[in-house]
Design a protein around this motif. Structure first.
Motif, PDB file in Angstrom:
ATOM      1  N   ILE A 221       0.797  -1.251  -0.103  1.00  0.00           N
ATOM      2  CA  ILE A 221      -0.092  -0.189  -0.079  1.00  0.00           C
ATOM      3  C   ILE A 221       0.866   1.284   0.130  1.00  0.00           C
ATOM      4  CG2 ILE A 221      -1.741   1.403   1.413  1.00  0.00           C
ATOM      5  CD1 ILE A 221      -2.704  -1.293   2.343  1.00  0.00           C
ATOM      6  N   ARG A 222       2.002   1.318   0.739  1.00  0.00           N
ATOM      7  CA  ARG A 222       2.862   2.200   0.835  1.00  0.00           C
ATOM      8  C   ARG A 222       3.623   2.689  -0.437  1.00  0.00           C
ATOM      9  NH1 ARG A 222       4.150   4.563   5.369  1.00  0.00           N
ATOM     10  NH2 ARG A 222       3.973   2.603   6.472  1.00  0.00           N
ATOM     11  N   ARG A 223       3.955   1.675  -1.110  1.00  0.00           N
ATOM     12  CA  ARG A 223       4.610   1.542  -2.468  1.00  0.00           C
ATOM     13  C   ARG A 223       3.776   2.244  -3.315  1.00  0.00           C
ATOM     14  NH1 ARG A 223       5.149  -3.479  -3.958  1.00  0.00           N
ATOM     15  NH2 ARG A 223       6.566  -3.945  -1.938  1.00  0.00           N
ATOM     16  N   ARG A 224       2.430   1.561  -3.636  1.00  0.00           N
ATOM     17  CA  ARG A 224       1.466   2.256  -4.610  1.00  0.00           C
ATOM     18  C   ARG A 224       1.231   3.722  -4.053  1.00  0.00           C
ATOM     19  NH1 ARG A 224      -0.633  -3.114  -3.764  1.00  0.00           N
ATOM     20  NH2 ARG A 224      -2.182  -2.308  -2.294  1.00  0.00           N
ATOM     21  N   TRP A 225       0.951   4.198  -2.705  1.00  0.00           N
ATOM     22  CA  TRP A 225       0.830   5.590  -2.465  1.00  0.00           C
ATOM     23  C   TRP A 225       1.915   6.392  -2.921  1.00  0.00           C
ATOM     24  CZ3 TRP A 225      -3.052   8.291  -1.205  1.00  0.00           C
ATOM     25  CH2 TRP A 225      -2.889   9.813  -0.900  1.00  0.00           C
TER      26      TRP A 225
ATOM     27  N   ALA B 103      -5.051   5.125   6.521  1.00  0.00           N
ATOM     28  CA  ALA B 103      -5.194   6.475   7.185  1.00  0.00           C
ATOM     29  C   ALA B 103      -3.705   6.727   7.867  1.00  0.00           C
ATOM     30  CB  ALA B 103      -6.168   6.465   8.409  1.00  0.00           C
ATOM     31  N   LYS B 104      -3.042   5.901   8.299  1.00  0.00           N
ATOM     32  CA  LYS B 104      -1.731   5.798   8.910  1.00  0.00           C
ATOM     33  C   LYS B 104      -0.779   6.160   7.623  1.00  0.00           C
ATOM     34  CE  LYS B 104      -0.945   3.224  12.193  1.00  0.00           C
ATOM     35  NZ  LYS B 104      -0.788   2.216  13.225  1.00  0.00           N
ATOM     36  N   ILE B 105      -0.721   5.557   6.417  1.00  0.00           N
ATOM     37  CA  ILE B 105       0.146   5.499   5.201  1.00  0.00           C
ATOM     38  C   ILE B 105      -0.121   6.793   4.639  1.00  0.00           C
ATOM     39  CG2 ILE B 105       0.693   4.477   2.992  1.00  0.00           C
ATOM     40  CD1 ILE B 105       0.174   1.858   4.249  1.00  0.00           C
ATOM     41  N   ALA B 106      -1.371   7.114   4.441  1.00  0.00           N
ATOM     42  CA  ALA B 106      -1.615   8.366   3.698  1.00  0.00           C
ATOM     43  C   ALA B 106      -1.717   9.686   4.422  1.00  0.00           C
ATOM     44  CB  ALA B 106      -3.099   8.135   2.736  1.00  0.00           C
ATOM     45  N   GLY B 107      -1.512   9.577   5.804  1.00  0.00           N
ATOM     46  CA  GLY B 107      -1.950  10.627   6.612  1.00  0.00           C
ATOM     47  C   GLY B 107      -3.031  11.356   6.676  1.00  0.00           C
ATOM     48  N   TYR B 108      -4.414  10.457   6.544  1.00  0.00           N
ATOM     49  CA  TYR B 108      -5.522  11.029   6.405  1.00  0.00           C
ATOM     50  C   TYR B 108      -6.295  10.675   7.784  1.00  0.00           C
ATOM     51  CZ  TYR B 108      -5.820  11.976   1.372  1.00  0.00           C
ATOM     52  OH  TYR B 108      -5.536  12.731   0.054  1.00  0.00           O
TER      53      TYR B 108
ATOM     54  N   PHE C 125      -8.263   7.430  -4.514  1.00  0.00           N
ATOM     55  CA  PHE C 125      -7.311   6.419  -4.431  1.00  0.00           C
ATOM     56  C   PHE C 125      -7.160   5.664  -3.206  1.00  0.00           C
ATOM     57  CE2 PHE C 125      -2.885   4.915  -4.465  1.00  0.00           C
ATOM     58  CZ  PHE C 125      -2.796   4.144  -5.413  1.00  0.00           C
ATOM     59  N   ALA C 126      -7.129   6.504  -2.002  1.00  0.00           N
ATOM     60  CA  ALA C 126      -6.751   5.921  -0.694  1.00  0.00           C
ATOM     61  C   ALA C 126      -8.051   5.379  -0.481  1.00  0.00           C
ATOM     62  CB  ALA C 126      -6.716   7.279   0.468  1.00  0.00           C
ATOM     63  N   ALA C 127      -9.361   5.576  -0.631  1.00  0.00           N
ATOM     64  CA  ALA C 127     -10.640   4.925  -0.350  1.00  0.00           C
ATOM     65  C   ALA C 127     -10.237   3.454  -1.210  1.00  0.00           C
ATOM     66  CB  ALA C 127     -11.777   5.744  -0.822  1.00  0.00           C
ATOM     67  N   GLY C 128      -9.965   3.671  -2.407  1.00  0.00           N
ATOM     68  CA  GLY C 128      -9.908   2.206  -3.122  1.00  0.00           C
ATOM     69  C   GLY C 128      -9.114   1.199  -2.594  1.00  0.00           C
ATOM     70  N   GLU C 129      -7.866   1.929  -1.886  1.00  0.00           N
ATOM     71  CA  GLU C 129      -6.737   1.079  -1.321  1.00  0.00           C
ATOM     72  C   GLU C 129      -7.500   0.433   0.086  1.00  0.00           C
ATOM     73  OE1 GLU C 129      -3.756  -0.072  -1.637  1.00  0.00           O
ATOM     74  OE2 GLU C 129      -3.922   0.794  -3.790  1.00  0.00           O
ATOM     75  N   VAL C 130      -8.481   1.188   0.854  1.00  0.00           N
ATOM     76  CA  VAL C 130      -9.290   0.833   1.950  1.00  0.00           C
ATOM     77  C   VAL C 130      -9.965  -0.353   1.869  1.00  0.00           C
ATOM     78  CG1 VAL C 130     -10.996   1.402   3.563  1.00  0.00           C
ATOM     79  CG2 VAL C 130      -9.109   3.001   3.282  1.00  0.00           C
ATOM     80  N   ARG C 131     -10.714  -0.389   0.524  1.00  0.00           N
ATOM     81  CA  ARG C 131     -11.678  -1.154   0.201  1.00  0.00           C
ATOM     82  C   ARG C 131     -10.917  -2.538  -0.272  1.00  0.00           C
ATOM     83  NH1 ARG C 131     -16.377   1.061  -3.106  1.00  0.00           N
ATOM     84  NH2 ARG C 131     -17.718   1.548  -1.190  1.00  0.00           N
TER      85      ARG C 131
END
Length: 115
Positions: free
Chosen positions: A11-15, A47-52, A30-36
């Motif tokens: 996830i971190r690499r894709r972000w 949330a931790k990776i993206a800072g959201y 994009f972040a919501a798609g990663e959550v799903r």
């Protein structure tokens, strides 16, 4: 560092490769798609990776299910910062008075004099 069974490194690499280079709406989607895609525990990991914060990701998840966005707009109409000239009615005239003595201006159409 896996969080349960979630591959946080992927996830971190894709972000870092994609998500961080998008505008604010596309980053949120994009972040919501990663959550799903991550499934259970994905909200906390992304949330931790993206800072959201969780509410931003929740809004992104709702937007994934909603209608398509109008083309060309990132924010809703009326969104964003208001212009400084609308907040301070004398701003343009004050700036003109500062700049006018130091510039030649347009010799055909002189600017009105400053007080």
């Amino acid at each position: 560092m896996p969080l349960g069974m979630i591959d946080t490194q992927a996830i971190r690499r894709r972000w870092n490769d994609v998500g961080s280079k998008l505008d604010e709406r596309r980053r949120r989607l994009f972040a919501a798609g990663e959550v799903r895609a991550a499934g259970r525990g994905g909200l906390e990991a992304v949330a931790k990776i993206a800072g959201y914060v969780r509410s931003t990701l929740g809004r992104g998840l709702k937007q994934l299910d909603g209608a398509p966005f109008p083309a060309g707009r990132v924010r809703q109409p009326g969104g964003g910062r208001r212009s400084l000239a609308s907040q301070d009615a004398t701003l343009i005239e004050d700036l003109r008075c500062i700049v006018e003595p130091a510039t030649l201006g347009d010799p055909v159409r002189p600017l009105p004099p400053c007080q």
